[in-house]
Design a protein around this motif. Structure first.
Motif, PDB file in Angstrom:
ATOM      1  N   UNK A   1      10.090  -9.060  -0.756  1.00 34.08           N
ATOM      2  CA  UNK A   1       8.352  -8.937   0.021  1.00 34.08           C
ATOM      3  C   UNK A   1       7.455  -9.519  -1.140  1.00 34.08           C
ATOM      4  N   UNK A   2       6.653  -9.891  -0.866  1.00 31.76           N
ATOM      5  CA  UNK A   2       5.623 -10.279  -1.851  1.00 31.76           C
ATOM      6  C   UNK A   2       4.242 -10.282  -1.151  1.00 31.76           C
ATOM      7  N   UNK A   3       2.977 -10.307  -1.848  1.00 33.85           N
ATOM      8  CA  UNK A   3       1.730 -10.573  -1.782  1.00 33.85           C
ATOM      9  C   UNK A   3       1.249 -11.867  -1.652  1.00 33.85           C
TER      10      UNK A   3
ATOM     11  N   UNK B   1       5.281  -4.509   2.519  1.00 32.34           N
ATOM     12  CA  UNK B   1       4.536  -5.142   3.629  1.00 32.34           C
ATOM     13  C   UNK B   1       3.572  -5.648   1.943  1.00 32.34           C
ATOM     14  N   UNK B   2       3.291  -7.349   1.662  1.00 32.92           N
ATOM     15  CA  UNK B   2       2.785  -7.518   0.775  1.00 32.92           C
ATOM     16  C   UNK B   2       2.556  -6.818  -0.812  1.00 32.92           C
ATOM     17  N   UNK B   3       4.262  -6.502  -0.566  1.00 28.47           N
ATOM     18  CA  UNK B   3       5.497  -6.419  -1.848  1.00 28.47           C
ATOM     19  C   UNK B   3       5.167  -4.714  -2.626  1.00 28.47           C
ATOM     20  N   UNK B   4       4.551  -4.128  -1.439  1.00 29.76           N
ATOM     21  CA  UNK B   4       4.593  -2.395  -1.776  1.00 29.76           C
ATOM     22  C   UNK B   4       4.912  -1.886  -0.732  1.00 29.76           C
ATOM     23  N   UNK B   5       6.047  -0.228  -1.017  1.00 28.61           N
ATOM     24  CA  UNK B   5       6.712   0.336   0.168  1.00 28.61           C
ATOM     25  C   UNK B   5       5.568   1.458   1.165  1.00 28.61           C
ATOM     26  N   UNK B   6       6.072   1.205   1.818  1.00 32.69           N
ATOM     27  CA  UNK B   6       4.655   2.358   3.289  1.00 32.69           C
ATOM     28  C   UNK B   6       6.323   3.085   3.937  1.00 32.69           C
ATOM     29  N   UNK B   7       6.052   4.600   3.982  1.00 37.39           N
ATOM     30  CA  UNK B   7       6.859   5.661   4.366  1.00 37.39           C
ATOM     31  C   UNK B   7       6.186   5.507   6.223  1.00 37.39           C
ATOM     32  N   UNK B   8       6.986   5.997   6.740  1.00 30.94           N
ATOM     33  CA  UNK B   8       6.462   6.473   8.237  1.00 30.94           C
ATOM     34  C   UNK B   8       5.499   7.919   7.921  1.00 30.94           C
TER      35      UNK B   8
END
Length: 258
Positions: A8-10, A248-255
Protein backbone atom coordinates in the motif's frame (compact mmCIF):
# COMPACT_ATOMS: atom_id res chain seq x y z
CA UNK A 1 -0.14 -23.08 4.77
CA UNK A 2 -0.13 -20.31 2.19
CA UNK A 3 1.74 -17.00 2.28
CA UNK A 4 0.52 -13.46 1.69
CA UNK A 5 2.12 -10.31 0.28
CA UNK A 6 0.59 -6.86 0.16
CA UNK A 7 1.68 -3.33 -0.72
CA UNK A 8 0.00 0.00 0.00
CA UNK A 9 1.57 3.31 -1.12
CA UNK A 10 0.91 7.02 -1.35
CA UNK A 11 2.10 7.07 -4.99
CA UNK A 12 1.94 4.34 -7.66
CA UNK A 13 4.90 2.02 -7.08
CA UNK A 14 6.06 -1.27 -8.56
CA UNK A 15 6.41 -4.40 -6.42
CA UNK A 16 9.09 -6.13 -8.54
CA UNK A 17 11.70 -6.28 -5.76
CA UNK A 18 9.35 -7.76 -3.14
CA UNK A 19 7.73 -10.13 -5.60
CA UNK A 20 11.17 -11.34 -6.70
CA UNK A 21 11.78 -12.76 -3.24
CA UNK A 22 8.18 -13.73 -2.51
CA UNK A 23 7.76 -15.79 -5.67
CA UNK A 24 10.84 -17.88 -4.75
CA UNK A 25 8.83 -19.26 -1.85
CA UNK A 26 6.45 -20.88 -4.32
CA UNK A 27 8.50 -24.05 -4.87
CA UNK A 28 12.14 -22.90 -4.58
CA UNK A 29 12.95 -21.64 -1.08
CA UNK A 30 9.68 -22.92 0.40
CA UNK A 31 6.96 -25.44 -0.42
CA UNK A 32 4.00 -23.22 -1.37
CA UNK A 33 3.77 -24.67 -4.86
CA UNK A 34 0.01 -25.14 -5.44
CA UNK A 35 -0.52 -21.98 -7.46
CA UNK A 36 -0.14 -18.24 -7.06
CA UNK A 37 -1.77 -14.96 -7.96
CA UNK A 38 -1.32 -11.20 -7.77
CA UNK A 39 -3.70 -8.25 -8.18
CA UNK A 40 -2.76 -4.66 -9.00
CA UNK A 41 -5.20 -1.78 -8.62
CA UNK A 42 -4.78 0.90 -11.27
CA UNK A 43 -7.32 3.67 -10.80
CA UNK A 44 -10.75 2.04 -10.90
CA UNK A 45 -9.34 -0.94 -12.78
CA UNK A 46 -7.58 -4.02 -11.49
CA UNK A 47 -5.09 -6.35 -13.19
CA UNK A 48 -5.29 -9.92 -11.92
CA UNK A 49 -2.75 -12.62 -12.77
CA UNK A 50 -3.38 -16.23 -11.68
CA UNK A 51 -1.57 -19.51 -12.33
CA UNK A 52 -1.94 -22.99 -10.84
CA UNK A 53 1.77 -23.63 -11.46
CA UNK A 54 4.38 -22.85 -8.76
CA UNK A 55 5.36 -19.19 -8.75
CA UNK A 56 9.08 -20.05 -8.77
CA UNK A 57 8.76 -21.64 -12.22
CA UNK A 58 5.62 -20.03 -13.67
CA UNK A 59 6.21 -18.12 -16.94
CA UNK A 60 3.48 -15.69 -15.88
CA UNK A 61 5.29 -15.00 -12.61
CA UNK A 62 8.50 -14.42 -14.56
CA UNK A 63 6.64 -11.81 -16.63
CA UNK A 64 5.33 -10.07 -13.48
CA UNK A 65 8.81 -10.02 -11.92
CA UNK A 66 10.17 -8.20 -15.00
CA UNK A 67 7.23 -5.87 -15.71
CA UNK A 68 7.17 -2.83 -13.37
CA UNK A 69 3.40 -2.39 -13.00
CA UNK A 70 2.84 0.63 -10.77
CA UNK A 71 0.02 0.50 -8.26
CA UNK A 72 -1.00 1.96 -4.90
CA UNK A 73 -2.54 -1.31 -3.68
CA UNK A 74 -1.30 -4.82 -4.45
CA UNK A 75 -2.24 -8.22 -3.00
CA UNK A 76 -0.35 -11.43 -3.84
CA UNK A 77 -0.67 -15.03 -2.64
CA UNK A 78 1.24 -18.28 -2.97
CA UNK A 79 -0.77 -21.38 -2.18
CA UNK A 80 -0.24 -24.51 -0.16
CA UNK A 81 -3.61 -26.19 -0.59
CA UNK A 82 -5.58 -27.18 2.53
CA UNK A 83 -9.09 -27.15 1.04
CA UNK A 84 -10.04 -27.47 -2.63
CA UNK A 85 -8.16 -29.02 -5.52
CA UNK A 86 -5.33 -27.30 -7.35
CA UNK A 87 -6.70 -25.21 -10.22
CA UNK A 88 -7.45 -21.66 -11.33
CA UNK A 89 -10.89 -21.58 -9.67
CA UNK A 90 -9.23 -22.12 -6.28
CA UNK A 91 -6.29 -19.76 -6.83
CA UNK A 92 -6.07 -16.54 -4.79
CA UNK A 93 -6.55 -13.60 -4.88
CA UNK A 94 -10.29 -13.58 -5.50
CA UNK A 95 -12.09 -10.62 -7.08
CA UNK A 96 -15.67 -9.35 -6.81
CA UNK A 97 -17.52 -6.05 -7.38
CA UNK A 98 -19.31 -4.18 -4.60
CA UNK A 99 -20.62 -0.57 -4.70
CA UNK A 100 -19.07 -0.09 -8.13
CA UNK A 101 -15.59 -1.06 -6.88
CA UNK A 102 -13.45 -4.12 -7.33
CA UNK A 103 -12.62 -5.91 -4.09
CA UNK A 104 -9.62 -8.23 -3.83
CA UNK A 105 -9.13 -10.86 -1.11
CA UNK A 106 -6.49 -13.45 -0.23
CA UNK A 107 -6.40 -15.78 2.78
CA UNK A 108 -3.80 -17.81 4.61
CA UNK A 109 -5.22 -20.37 7.02
CA UNK A 110 -7.85 -23.04 7.40
CA UNK A 111 -11.46 -22.50 8.50
CA UNK A 112 -12.96 -25.62 10.03
CA UNK A 113 -16.56 -24.41 9.65
CA UNK A 114 -18.13 -21.81 7.36
CA UNK A 115 -21.03 -19.39 7.85
CA UNK A 116 -24.11 -19.69 5.66
CA UNK A 117 -24.33 -17.50 2.58
CA UNK A 118 -27.69 -15.77 2.89
CA UNK A 119 -27.59 -13.76 -0.33
CA UNK A 120 -27.41 -14.86 -3.96
CA UNK A 121 -25.16 -12.11 -5.25
CA UNK A 122 -21.84 -13.39 -3.90
CA UNK A 123 -21.24 -17.07 -4.54
CA UNK A 124 -17.96 -19.01 -4.65
CA UNK A 125 -16.80 -20.36 -8.01
CA UNK A 126 -14.26 -22.75 -6.52
CA UNK A 127 -14.31 -25.00 -3.48
CA UNK A 128 -12.04 -23.24 -0.98
CA UNK A 129 -12.97 -22.04 2.48
CA UNK A 130 -11.19 -18.80 1.52
CA UNK A 131 -13.49 -17.83 -1.34
CA UNK A 132 -16.55 -18.81 0.70
CA UNK A 133 -15.37 -16.54 3.53
CA UNK A 134 -14.78 -13.68 1.07
CA UNK A 135 -18.27 -14.03 -0.36
CA UNK A 136 -19.74 -14.07 3.15
CA UNK A 137 -17.86 -10.91 4.12
CA UNK A 138 -19.06 -9.05 1.02
CA UNK A 139 -22.60 -10.32 1.61
CA UNK A 140 -22.50 -8.91 5.13
CA UNK A 141 -21.04 -5.61 3.93
CA UNK A 142 -23.73 -5.25 1.25
CA UNK A 143 -26.44 -5.87 3.84
CA UNK A 144 -24.94 -3.44 6.36
CA UNK A 145 -24.24 -0.56 3.95
CA UNK A 146 -26.60 0.26 1.09
CA UNK A 147 -24.10 2.71 -0.41
CA UNK A 148 -20.33 2.82 -0.22
CA UNK A 149 -19.31 3.99 3.25
CA UNK A 150 -16.23 5.92 4.22
CA UNK A 151 -13.29 3.72 5.13
CA UNK A 152 -13.55 4.86 8.76
CA UNK A 153 -17.01 3.24 8.90
CA UNK A 154 -15.81 0.16 7.05
CA UNK A 155 -12.84 -0.51 9.30
CA UNK A 156 -14.64 -1.46 12.55
CA UNK A 157 -17.24 -3.52 10.71
CA UNK A 158 -14.61 -5.47 8.75
CA UNK A 159 -12.78 -6.01 12.04
CA UNK A 160 -15.97 -7.48 13.52
CA UNK A 161 -16.45 -9.80 10.54
CA UNK A 162 -12.82 -10.89 10.78
CA UNK A 163 -13.24 -11.72 14.46
CA UNK A 164 -16.31 -13.84 13.70
CA UNK A 165 -14.48 -15.84 11.04
CA UNK A 166 -11.36 -16.18 13.19
CA UNK A 167 -13.47 -18.12 15.70
CA UNK A 168 -13.86 -20.82 13.03
CA UNK A 169 -10.14 -21.44 12.40
CA UNK A 170 -6.94 -19.76 11.22
CA UNK A 171 -7.78 -16.54 9.39
CA UNK A 172 -4.88 -14.41 8.16
CA UNK A 173 -6.13 -12.29 5.26
CA UNK A 174 -5.68 -9.20 3.13
CA UNK A 175 -8.56 -7.25 1.61
CA UNK A 176 -8.54 -4.15 -0.58
CA UNK A 177 -10.93 -2.00 -2.59
CA UNK A 178 -8.12 -0.03 -4.22
CA UNK A 179 -8.41 2.85 -1.74
CA UNK A 180 -7.00 1.12 1.33
CA UNK A 181 -5.76 -2.31 2.35
CA UNK A 182 -6.94 -4.30 5.39
CA UNK A 183 -4.65 -6.91 6.93
CA UNK A 184 -5.73 -9.32 9.69
CA UNK A 185 -3.29 -11.49 11.62
CA UNK A 186 -4.17 -14.84 13.18
CA UNK A 187 -0.74 -16.47 13.29
CA UNK A 188 1.99 -14.75 11.23
CA UNK A 189 1.90 -11.38 9.48
CA UNK A 190 4.63 -8.70 9.38
CA UNK A 191 4.90 -5.23 7.90
CA UNK A 192 7.33 -2.40 7.36
CA UNK A 193 7.00 1.16 6.10
CA UNK A 194 9.66 2.53 3.75
CA UNK A 195 10.01 6.30 3.68
CA UNK A 196 12.76 8.91 3.59
CA UNK A 197 15.60 8.54 4.26
CA UNK A 198 15.52 5.46 2.01
CA UNK A 199 18.25 2.84 2.30
CA UNK A 200 19.44 -0.41 0.71
CA UNK A 201 17.29 -3.53 1.18
CA UNK A 202 18.45 -7.13 0.73
CA UNK A 203 16.16 -10.10 0.07
CA UNK A 204 16.03 -13.15 2.33
CA UNK A 205 15.25 -15.60 -0.48
CA UNK A 206 17.73 -14.36 -3.09
CA UNK A 207 21.03 -12.50 -3.02
CA UNK A 208 19.42 -9.37 -4.49
CA UNK A 209 19.63 -5.82 -3.15
CA UNK A 210 18.17 -2.48 -4.15
CA UNK A 211 19.00 1.06 -3.09
CA UNK A 212 15.57 2.65 -2.73
CA UNK A 213 17.09 6.12 -2.51
CA UNK A 214 17.85 5.84 -6.23
CA UNK A 215 14.29 4.94 -7.29
CA UNK A 216 12.13 7.07 -4.97
CA UNK A 217 11.40 10.68 -4.09
CA UNK A 218 11.58 12.12 -0.56
CA UNK A 219 7.77 12.22 -0.37
CA UNK A 220 7.21 8.52 -1.18
CA UNK A 221 5.86 6.17 1.48
CA UNK A 222 5.40 2.43 0.90
CA UNK A 223 4.02 -0.17 3.28
CA UNK A 224 4.84 -3.81 2.57
CA UNK A 225 2.99 -6.58 4.40
CA UNK A 226 4.06 -10.23 4.27
CA UNK A 227 3.51 -13.48 6.11
CA UNK A 228 7.23 -13.66 6.81
CA UNK A 229 9.78 -10.82 6.36
CA UNK A 230 11.14 -10.55 2.82
CA UNK A 231 14.38 -8.74 3.70
CA UNK A 232 17.08 -9.45 6.26
CA UNK A 233 18.44 -5.93 6.86
CA UNK A 234 15.23 -4.02 7.61
CA UNK A 235 13.11 -3.86 10.75
CA UNK A 236 9.79 -5.66 10.29
CA UNK A 237 6.96 -5.33 12.80
CA UNK A 238 5.16 -8.53 13.76
CA UNK A 239 1.40 -8.09 14.03
CA UNK A 240 -0.32 -9.52 17.10
CA UNK A 241 -2.77 -12.41 17.02
CA UNK A 242 -6.21 -10.97 16.35
CA UNK A 243 -4.84 -7.60 15.23
CA UNK A 244 -6.24 -5.89 12.16
CA UNK A 245 -4.67 -2.88 10.45
CA UNK A 246 -5.94 -0.56 7.73
CA UNK A 247 -3.19 0.77 5.47
CA UNK A 248 -3.84 4.12 3.76
CA UNK A 249 -1.23 5.99 1.68
CA UNK A 250 1.53 3.74 2.99
CA UNK A 251 0.70 4.18 6.70
CA UNK A 252 -0.88 1.67 9.12
CA UNK A 253 -4.00 2.67 11.08
CA UNK A 254 -5.41 0.92 14.14
CA UNK A 255 -8.93 0.89 15.47
CA UNK A 256 -9.59 3.65 17.99
CA UNK A 257 -9.44 2.43 21.57
CA UNK A 258 -12.28 3.22 23.94
Amino acid sequence: MCQLLGMNCNVPTDICFSFEGFSCRGGLTDHHSDGWGIAFFEGRGCRLFLDYQPSATSPIAAFVRQYPIKSTNVIAHIRKATQGEIGLANTHPFRRELWGQYWIFAHNGDLKTLPNLTGKRFQPVGTTDSEHAFCWMLDQLAQRFEDRPHRDELFPYIADLAAQLAERGVFNFMLSNGECLFAHCATHLHYLVRQAPFTVAHLVDEDVSIDFSEVTTPDDRVAVIATQPLTDNEVWTAMRTGEILMFVDGAPHRLPTN
